[in-house]
Design an enzyme around this catalytic site. Structure first.
Site, PDB file in Angstrom:
ATOM      1  N   ASN A 114       0.830  -1.198   0.000  1.00 16.00           N
ATOM      2  CA  ASN A 114       0.000   0.000   0.000  1.00 16.00           C
ATOM      3  C   ASN A 114       0.866   1.251   0.000  1.00 16.00           C
ATOM      4  OD1 ASN A 114      -0.498   1.993   2.462  1.00 16.00           O
ATOM      5  ND2 ASN A 114       0.212   0.031   3.325  1.00 16.00           N
ATOM      6  N   PHE A 118      -1.822   8.155   4.141  1.00 19.07           N
ATOM      7  CA  PHE A 118      -2.587   8.750   5.249  1.00 19.07           C
ATOM      8  C   PHE A 118      -3.853   9.450   4.748  1.00 19.07           C
ATOM      9  CE2 PHE A 118       1.415   9.522   8.130  1.00 19.07           C
ATOM     10  CZ  PHE A 118       1.531   8.154   8.328  1.00 19.07           C
ATOM     11  N   SER A 179       5.686   5.234   8.642  1.00 26.99           N
ATOM     12  CA  SER A 179       5.091   4.896   7.352  1.00 26.99           C
ATOM     13  C   SER A 179       6.049   5.269   6.228  1.00 26.99           C
ATOM     14  CB  SER A 179       3.774   5.649   7.157  1.00 26.99           C
ATOM     15  OG  SER A 179       3.317   5.511   5.827  1.00 26.99           O
ATOM     16  N   ASN A 181       5.110   6.021   3.277  1.00 23.82           N
ATOM     17  CA  ASN A 181       4.314   6.659   2.229  1.00 23.82           C
ATOM     18  C   ASN A 181       4.134   8.166   2.387  1.00 23.82           C
ATOM     19  OD1 ASN A 181       3.826   4.123   0.970  1.00 23.82           O
ATOM     20  ND2 ASN A 181       2.325   3.683   2.552  1.00 23.82           N
ATOM     21  N   THR A 182       4.785   8.764   3.383  1.00 20.61           N
ATOM     22  CA  THR A 182       4.786  10.214   3.541  1.00 20.61           C
ATOM     23  C   THR A 182       6.228  10.680   3.455  1.00 20.61           C
ATOM     24  OG1 THR A 182       2.792  10.223   4.926  1.00 20.61           O
ATOM     25  CG2 THR A 182       4.255  12.132   5.101  1.00 20.61           C
ATOM     26  N   LYS A 213       5.274   4.100  17.066  1.00 26.86           N
ATOM     27  CA  LYS A 213       5.282   2.985  16.124  1.00 26.86           C
ATOM     28  C   LYS A 213       6.504   3.092  15.233  1.00 26.86           C
ATOM     29  CE  LYS A 213       2.271   0.388  13.000  1.00 26.86           C
ATOM     30  NZ  LYS A 213       0.875   0.251  12.530  1.00 26.86           N
ATOM     31  N   ASN A 242       5.719  -1.270  11.767  1.00 27.58           N
ATOM     32  CA  ASN A 242       4.985  -0.823  10.588  1.00 27.58           C
ATOM     33  C   ASN A 242       5.296  -1.723   9.397  1.00 27.58           C
ATOM     34  OD1 ASN A 242       3.469   0.968   8.857  1.00 27.58           O
ATOM     35  ND2 ASN A 242       4.014   2.651  10.213  1.00 27.58           N
TER      36      ASN A 242
END
Length: 340
Positions: A114, A118, A179, A181-182, A213, A242
């Protein structure tokens, strides 16, 4: 039954569309009369209860952040037998996330990639939902992240904004700095950067337990250093871990995986590394420090293995897509049999 439904029906849908369809069913399961009936078959046995973070969790097994980003399915997830729900990741500023497609199945690996980014309705909307849910009795954690439009240098203030809105309405608060993805987010895991951020969010969270996390891709010594930092800064726990940016050891076609592009990998391939990270964290923190293990969990045996290796609580997400709505019930019943 569910594997056949998944293989012949759900797998034909775009993964994000399938998730929205599943969430509609879950929300239906949370309607009071329906939840009462469903709960008779899915409610965790009293013997599974766990005391942690100042609360009694009905089961050690809960839903990881990412599944219910906007706190709309909490009642349904609770009725299906999950011991807690971690909502989010929530950002101070509402955002649409990354362009679609951004969610991909790797069925041969029982995994998902994925790069959602967010996508959520923002902290203010989440706070309204959480206020409405306070009477439900469900144990709810709120996972907060950096708003994409906010520069990394201003990340602390952005996290603090979310913490002030969500901490009073949550049973615990989780700081997501891991994450993939940022842009720039994982750089916040450096101890010298992370320490003042956690300090500020801890102060904003007040009496609400605060956890951080972390990513599985960090070197072992950095994982241990963050664990020690969490203890020294007075946090209540660590969530390990994560998604991963690694693509090693996958059974899926390599060219197909490459075509999917960037994103975090979750599911069965993460199992071994998540167990390693759990052991590193547990060795670096006191016995009474809360460690939530997540990553590659599929069966009751997997959950029990995490508990035996020092996890206080265990979370899952990806296997929900492959095992269906009775997954938590299967885990809870399996745990009872293992302990008989």
């Amino acid at each position: 039954m569910y594997p056949l439904l998944f293989r012949h029906v759900l797998a034909r849908f775009d993964p994000e569309t399938a998730h929205h369809l599943a969430m509609a069913v879950i929300r239906f399961a949370g309607i009071a009369p329906v939840a009462a009936v469903v709960g008779r078959f899915t409610r965790p046995a009293p013997e599974l209860a766990v005391e942690a973070l100042g609360h009694v969790f009905p089961s050690p097994f809960g839903v990881a952040a990412g599944f219910d980003k906007n706190a709309v399915g909490v009642r349904g997830l609770e009725s299906l037998g999950f011991g807690h729900v971690e909502v989010g990741t929530v950002t101070a500023i509402p955002q649409d996330g990354n362009p679609k497609p951004r969610l991909f199945r790797l069925i041969a690996d029982r995994a998902v990639i994925n790069r959602m980014g967010f996508n959520n309705r923002g902290a203010e909307a989440a706070a309204r939902r959480l206020a409405h849910l306070r009477r439900s009795g469900a144990i709810i954690g709120a996972n907060i992240g950096k708003s994409r439009v906010v520069d990394v240098d201003d990340a602390t203030a952005d996290y603090v904004t979310s913490a002030r809105m969500l901490a009073p309405l949550s049973d615990y608060l989780a700081v997501n700095v891991s994450s993939p993805n940022t842009p720039g987010l994982r750089g916040l895991q450096a101890v010298e950067t992370l320490a003042p951020l956690l300090r500020a969010v801890r102060d904003a969270a007040g009496s609400t337990p605060l956890l951080v996390k972390i990513a599985p891709d960090l070197p072992d010594d950095e994982i241990a250093a963050i664990a020690r930092l969490a203890v020294s800064e007075g946090l209540a726990g660590i969530i390990a871990n994560n998604t991963t940016i690694s693509r090693d050891g996958l059974a899926s076609d390599a060219a197909r995986v490459e075509a999917m592009g960037a994103g975090g990998l979750s599911g069965a391939p993460l199992k071994a590394r998540s167990l390693e990270v759990l052991r590193i964290v547990r060795a670096a923190v006191p016995d009474d420090f809360c460690v939530i293990s997540v990553g590659g969990v599929e069966t009751a045996e997997d959950v029990q293995e995490r508990l035996d290796n020092g996890a206080t609580l265990v979370q899952g997400y990806t296997a929900f897509l492959y095992r269906g709505p009775l997954w938590a019930r299967q885990i809870n019943r399996g745990l009872l049999k293992l302990r008989a």
